[in-house]
Design a protein around this motif. Structure first.
Motif, PDB file in Angstrom:
ATOM      1  N   LYS A 183      -7.209   3.521  -1.520  1.00 11.51           N
ATOM      2  CA  LYS A 183      -5.880   3.346  -2.107  1.00 11.51           C
ATOM      3  C   LYS A 183      -5.643   4.341  -3.233  1.00 11.51           C
ATOM      4  O   LYS A 183      -4.527   4.848  -3.417  1.00 11.51           O
ATOM      5  CB  LYS A 183      -5.722   1.915  -2.617  1.00 11.51           C
ATOM      6  N   TYR A 222       0.826  -1.204   0.000  1.00  9.66           N
ATOM      7  CA  TYR A 222       0.000   0.000   0.000  1.00  9.66           C
ATOM      8  C   TYR A 222       0.862   1.257   0.000  1.00  9.66           C
ATOM      9  O   TYR A 222       0.668   2.158  -0.834  1.00  9.66           O
ATOM     10  CB  TYR A 222      -0.926  -0.015   1.219  1.00  9.66           C
ATOM     11  N   HIS A 264      -8.894   0.984   7.595  1.00 10.90           N
ATOM     12  CA  HIS A 264      -8.405   0.102   6.549  1.00 10.90           C
ATOM     13  C   HIS A 264      -8.886  -1.327   6.773  1.00 10.90           C
ATOM     14  O   HIS A 264      -9.178  -1.746   7.910  1.00 10.90           O
ATOM     15  CB  HIS A 264      -6.877   0.109   6.518  1.00 10.90           C
ATOM     16  N   GLU A 278     -11.804  -0.018   0.148  1.00 11.80           N
ATOM     17  CA  GLU A 278     -10.349  -0.070   0.250  1.00 11.80           C
ATOM     18  C   GLU A 278      -9.683   0.360  -1.046  1.00 11.80           C
ATOM     19  O   GLU A 278      -8.665   1.074  -1.035  1.00 11.80           O
ATOM     20  CB  GLU A 278      -9.909  -1.493   0.611  1.00 11.80           C
ATOM     21  N   SER A 298      -5.306   1.402  11.887  1.00 11.40           N
ATOM     22  CA  SER A 298      -6.091   2.614  11.664  1.00 11.40           C
ATOM     23  C   SER A 298      -6.257   3.408  12.951  1.00 11.40           C
ATOM     24  O   SER A 298      -6.158   4.644  12.949  1.00 11.40           O
ATOM     25  CB  SER A 298      -7.460   2.237  11.085  1.00 11.40           C
TER      26      SER A 298
END
Length: 386
Positions: free
Chosen positions: A235, A14, A82, A231, A111
């Protein structure tokens, strides 16, 4: 593979993706002429604040902690939880459901840790200003940020439950109502409870309750598709913010199977009763604008940022900010208009015609007037009550 190893692997991928996007946007020229001077200016101003000077030092002395309320409200609405789930993970759910649960739990802890770091860093950075202009004790100051951290985690939990629930009007309205109640509670704590020492236990209780509810939510995978979609959106959020200034963006895909009709869909069917090339371009722009949450969100973030500046800055600076916002809002609306009308969706109507430019100027004026009136109302209220 264990859940912890899978989490760190997803976390590495990520941040590597975000770093590649950052490298693509910030080359050596941008870093040399924009990023480094801005960072040096921020460090210089912070050092000036420590010595009782700086650009916002006078504003902080006049407004006190009034600007902190607006800034805290904006921070309460930021952040997300997340999951680091991918679409391919659906294949492994039959045999490795516990692995996905552990991945979501590690992502939840990550998170919450990011939220704690954000509010802790804000408390440390604002400590010099509080030492000069604050009128509360040190335990109350630290307890205020602990309480804000608790409210922030509660709002994140409510947003997560709202997005994973069924997209009905009742569920969405109930979710937003809970968020408004939590923000009102945070505002009450800051304004009226700055001297109360039960801010610490209140923040801890909110954090424990929100973490427990979100932890229980990781046991189910019924909202797997919604979590994967969210998600992926998170991203690509940084890349999407960069592409806001690009014209090479296509129209939103209205045939996505997971896309539901927006709340304003019935009202956007018949915008103009008289049909012409002029009204066709305007109708196309407004229909796509009100049916696409991404475009509305861009205008909302821009308006919210300038509204916060208008509320915080002194009276003499407010007119200049209003004029600047009128120019910036028209430019942002022009980017959206060109992006939406980029494709030849209207057959037989040319983009270089007079009707196109008349429709463009009219639509931009409407967006500019709406945003400017909102900020003007905010400026008047700030002068009267702050």
């Amino acid at each position: 593979m264990t859940g912890r190893a899978l989490f760190f692997q997803r976390l590495f991928h990520y941040w590597r993706y975000q770093w590649k996007v950052f490298q693509t946007v910030i080359d050596w020229t941008v870093a040399l002429y924009i990023v480094l001077p801005a960072a040096a200016f921020a460090v210089y101003q912070y050092a000036e604040w420590l010595n009782g000077r700086g650009l916002l030092n006078g504003a902080a002395g006049v407004l006190g902690w009034g600007w902190l309320y607006v800034f805290s409200a904006l921070l309460l609405c930021t952040g997300f939880i997340h999951t680091f789930l991918l679409e391919a993970d659906h294949v492994f759910l039959v045999h490795a459901k516990h692995l996905m649960q552990k991945l979501k739990r590690y992502a939840l802890l990550y998170s919450m840790f990011l939220s704690l770091i954000k509010w802790g860093a804000l408390a440390v950075l604002l400590f010099p200003l509080w030492r000069q202009y604050g009128d509360c004790t040190l335990p109350a100051y630290s307890g205020m940020f602990c309480c804000l951290f608790g409210f922030h985690t509660a709002i994140l939990a409510v947003h997560r439950h709202r997005k994973n629930s069924r997209r009905t009007f009742g569920n969405q309205a109930a979710g937003w109502l809970k968020v408004m109640v939590l923000m009102a509670g945070a505002f009450f704590m800051i304004v009226f409870a700055a001297e109360w020492y039960w801010l610490w236990p209140a923040g801890c209780i909110l954090f424990i309750c929100s973490a427990f509810l979100t932890w229980k939510g990781t046991e189910t995978l019924s909202a797997f598709e919604e979590e994967v979609l969210e998600e992926n959106r998170r991203k690509l959020s940084f890349a999407a913010s960069v592409l806001m200034l690009s014209h090479d963006v296509q129209l939103p895909n209205g045939k996505h199977k997971g896309r539901s009709k927006p709340f304003l869909y019935p009202g956007s069917k018949h915008i103009f009763t008289k049909r012409s090339a002029y009204t066709a371009w305007k109708e196309l722009f407004f229909k796509v604008l009100i049916r696409n949450g991404g475009y509305i969100r861009q205008l909302y973030l821009l308006t919210a940022a300038f509204t916060a500046l208008i509320l915080v800055l002194p009276l003499l600076v407010k007119p200049a900010v209003l004029i600047l916002f009128a120019i910036v809002s028209r430019y942002a609306a022009s980017l959206l208009f060109d992006r939406i009308t980029d494709k030849p969706v209207l057959s037989g109507i040319k983009r270089d015609s007079d009707d196109y430019f008349r429709a463009r100027n009219s639509a931009l004026t409407v967006i500019q007037v709406i945003c400017s009136v909102w900020c003007l109302i905010a400026a008047i209220l700030s002068v009267l009550y702050m």
